[in-house]
Design an enzyme around this catalytic site. Structure first.
Site, PDB file in Angstrom:
ATOM      1  N   LYS A  11       0.864  -1.198   0.000  1.00  0.00           N
ATOM      2  CA  LYS A  11       0.000   0.000   0.000  1.00  0.00           C
ATOM      3  C   LYS A  11       0.890   1.233   0.000  1.00  0.00           C
ATOM      4  O   LYS A  11       1.838   1.295   0.789  1.00  0.00           O
ATOM      5  CB  LYS A  11      -0.870  -0.030   1.270  1.00  0.00           C
ATOM      6  CG  LYS A  11      -1.642   1.238   1.545  1.00  0.00           C
ATOM      7  CD  LYS A  11      -1.638   1.611   3.020  1.00  0.00           C
ATOM      8  CE  LYS A  11      -0.275   2.099   3.472  1.00  0.00           C
ATOM      9  NZ  LYS A  11      -0.227   2.724   4.800  1.00  0.00           N
ATOM     10  N   PRO A  90       9.155  -5.202   3.504  1.00  0.00           N
ATOM     11  CA  PRO A  90       9.640  -4.854   4.844  1.00  0.00           C
ATOM     12  C   PRO A  90       8.454  -4.501   5.744  1.00  0.00           C
ATOM     13  O   PRO A  90       7.446  -3.989   5.251  1.00  0.00           O
ATOM     14  CB  PRO A  90      10.525  -3.627   4.597  1.00  0.00           C
ATOM     15  CG  PRO A  90      10.163  -3.110   3.247  1.00  0.00           C
ATOM     16  CD  PRO A  90       9.572  -4.252   2.472  1.00  0.00           C
ATOM     17  N   ALA A  93       7.009  -0.408   7.959  1.00  0.00           N
ATOM     18  CA  ALA A  93       7.680   0.328   6.887  1.00  0.00           C
ATOM     19  C   ALA A  93       6.784   1.330   6.175  1.00  0.00           C
ATOM     20  O   ALA A  93       7.195   1.941   5.196  1.00  0.00           O
ATOM     21  CB  ALA A  93       8.241  -0.666   5.874  1.00  0.00           C
ATOM     22  N   GLY A  97       2.261  -3.672   5.049  1.00  0.00           N
ATOM     23  CA  GLY A  97       2.476  -5.122   4.972  1.00  0.00           C
ATOM     24  C   GLY A  97       1.495  -5.937   5.808  1.00  0.00           C
ATOM     25  O   GLY A  97       0.712  -6.717   5.279  1.00  0.00           O
ATOM     26  N   GLY A  98       1.502  -5.704   7.123  1.00  0.00           N
ATOM     27  CA  GLY A  98       0.638  -6.488   8.018  1.00  0.00           C
ATOM     28  C   GLY A  98      -0.838  -6.260   7.740  1.00  0.00           C
ATOM     29  O   GLY A  98      -1.644  -7.203   7.782  1.00  0.00           O
ATOM     30  N   SER A  99      -1.215  -5.024   7.424  1.00  0.00           N
ATOM     31  CA  SER A  99      -2.623  -4.709   7.146  1.00  0.00           C
ATOM     32  C   SER A  99      -3.078  -5.393   5.859  1.00  0.00           C
ATOM     33  O   SER A  99      -4.190  -5.918   5.769  1.00  0.00           O
ATOM     34  CB  SER A  99      -2.807  -3.200   6.981  1.00  0.00           C
ATOM     35  OG  SER A  99      -2.390  -2.524   8.136  1.00  0.00           O
ATOM     36  N   SER A 100      -2.217  -5.393   4.844  1.00  0.00           N
ATOM     37  CA  SER A 100      -2.569  -6.004   3.569  1.00  0.00           C
ATOM     38  C   SER A 100      -2.665  -7.527   3.721  1.00  0.00           C
ATOM     39  O   SER A 100      -3.550  -8.165   3.136  1.00  0.00           O
ATOM     40  CB  SER A 100      -1.514  -5.619   2.522  1.00  0.00           C
ATOM     41  OG  SER A 100      -1.978  -5.857   1.218  1.00  0.00           O
ATOM     42  N   ASP A 121      -5.677   0.830   8.985  1.00  0.00           N
ATOM     43  CA  ASP A 121      -5.275   0.698   7.574  1.00  0.00           C
ATOM     44  C   ASP A 121      -5.830  -0.550   6.905  1.00  0.00           C
ATOM     45  O   ASP A 121      -5.601  -0.752   5.710  1.00  0.00           O
ATOM     46  CB  ASP A 121      -3.739   0.607   7.513  1.00  0.00           C
ATOM     47  CG  ASP A 121      -3.112   1.906   7.072  1.00  0.00           C
ATOM     48  OD1 ASP A 121      -3.858   2.863   6.816  1.00  0.00           O
ATOM     49  OD2 ASP A 121      -1.876   1.937   6.981  1.00  0.00           O
TER      50      ASP A 121
HETATM   51  O1  C5P Z   1      -5.078   1.154  13.947  1.00  0.00           O
HETATM   52  P1  C5P Z   1      -3.656   0.748  14.118  1.00  0.00           P
HETATM   53  O2  C5P Z   1      -3.463  -0.171  15.280  1.00  0.00           O
HETATM   54  O3  C5P Z   1      -3.037   0.202  12.875  1.00  0.00           O
HETATM   55  O4  C5P Z   1      -2.844   2.083  14.417  1.00  0.00           O
HETATM   56  C1  C5P Z   1      -1.571   2.047  15.003  1.00  0.00           C
HETATM   57  C2  C5P Z   1      -1.343   3.349  15.767  1.00  0.00           C
HETATM   58  O5  C5P Z   1      -1.169   4.413  14.835  1.00  0.00           O
HETATM   59  C3  C5P Z   1      -2.472   3.785  16.660  1.00  0.00           C
HETATM   60  O6  C5P Z   1      -2.347   3.212  17.925  1.00  0.00           O
HETATM   61  C4  C5P Z   1      -2.274   5.284  16.692  1.00  0.00           C
HETATM   62  O7  C5P Z   1      -1.250   5.625  17.585  1.00  0.00           O
HETATM   63  C5  C5P Z   1      -1.773   5.591  15.314  1.00  0.00           C
HETATM   64  N1  C5P Z   1      -2.825   6.013  14.368  1.00  0.00           N
HETATM   65  C6  C5P Z   1      -3.444   7.248  14.531  1.00  0.00           C
HETATM   66  N2  C5P Z   1      -4.395   7.646  13.642  1.00  0.00           N
HETATM   67  C7  C5P Z   1      -4.745   6.864  12.597  1.00  0.00           C
HETATM   68  C8  C5P Z   1      -4.136   5.603  12.415  1.00  0.00           C
HETATM   69  C9  C5P Z   1      -3.173   5.211  13.318  1.00  0.00           C
HETATM   70  O8  C5P Z   1      -3.131   7.985  15.470  1.00  0.00           O
HETATM   71  N3  C5P Z   1      -5.689   7.289  11.746  1.00  0.00           N
END
Ligand code: C5P
Length: 272
Positions: A11, A90, A93, A97-100, A121
């Site tokens: 992504k 990677p 990064a 990666g993990g989200s996809s 994501d």
């Molecule tokens: O949702 P996810 O666990 O992937 O997000 C990881 C971290 O990134 C969240 O804990 C937050 O600190 C930050 N984040 C954010 N705003 C977003 C997406 C992620 O603050 N829209």
């Protein structure tokens, strides 16, 4: 349900504007997201017990249990799967990666409704097409983008997303506004060059090598960080220019991951 191979494309946030912050700490974003023809691969087989085997260039450090989003995606979907995950991208990064990977499991299980609970994501990664992503990642709209030739460069630093958001000095920037139509690649490039990744200054302070990556991509009409970094992309006029820049950057920086890629503009590449 029979076994299948799934592709989990990289992504890329061509833009990432931070427009505010919610009371729960999550940030409001306005981002133009595209997917690349490079990515991780998963082989998924229904099984009596969950099992996860990880291989590929970036297998090191990837959890093999329920800390991995693919495991949690299967569990949330009510499926037990034997998963073989080939990590070609990677991790930590900025290229999802993990989200996809998690989105690929949800596609296989027919359970897209679990995407938001796996991460902000993950919803955008359910489709490989260009999208405008707003809210904290849950507001999605398809966008028509001219074909892009990209070069992805990662200097090998692992940048945790929460730290980058925490390091922001300003959290209320302008969004992208109404998206224009882009009749040509040149008009798209000119528009894109005027946009931003608002996480880039914070990420560069935490990992100054990102500034060196952007300098190396300086011959591209647009060079920018993706997501919370550290991967950066250069946007080139054609695949030959992207490949020439890849050879130059890889030769000068042997430890870096340097990968030309084309933007996906249709269905996911056939598994094979
Ligand atoms: O949702 P996810 O666990 O992937 O997000 C990881 C971290 O990134 C969240 O804990 C937050 O600190 C930050 N984040 C954010 N705003 C977003 C997406 C992620 O603050 N829209």
């Amino acid at each position: 349900m029979t076994a299948a191979e799934e592709f989990a494309p990289a992504k890329i946030n061509l833009t990432l504007h931070v427009t505010g912050q919610r009371a729960d700490g999550y940030h409001l974003l306005d981002s133009l997201v595209v997917f690349a023809d490079i990515g991780d691969r998963l082989w998924l087989t229904p099984a009596a017990q969950m099992a996860l085997d990880v291989g590929g260039r970036f297998a090191d450090g990837v959890p093999r249990d329920n800390r991995n989003l693919v495991w949690r995606a299967a569990e949330l979907s009510g499926q037990r799967l034997r998963i073989r995950l080939e990590k070609n991208l990677p991790h930590g990064a900025g290229i999802g990666g993990g989200s996809s990977d998690a989105a690929a499991v949800l596609r296989f299980c027919g359970a897209p409704e679990h995407a938001p609970s796996l991460g902000a994501d993950v919803p955008v990664c359910l489709s490989p097409l260009p999208q405008r992503m707003q809210g904290i990642g849950e507001e999605l709209a398809p966008v028509s983008v001219p074909p892009c030739h990209l070069l992805l460069v990662n200097p090998g630093v692992d940048l945790p997303t929460p730290e980058v958001f925490k390091a922001l000095e300003q959290r209320e920037h302008a969004g992208m506004g109404p998206l224009p139509r882009w009749p040509s690649a040149a008009e798209f490039t000119a528009w894109l060059a005027a946009q931003r990744n608002d996480l880039e200054p914070a990420a560069c302070r935490l990992a100054p090598v990102i500034g060196a990556v952007l300098a190396q991509l300086g011959d591209a009409p647009v060079a920018r960080m993706s997501g919370s970094g550290a991967t950066c992309f250069g946007l080139y006029e054609n695949a030959d220019l992207a490949r020439a820049a890849a050879r130059r950057i890889a030769a000068a920086n042997p430890g870096w991951w340097v990968q030309p890629a084309a933007m996906l503009s249709g269905a996911l590449p056939a598994a094979g």
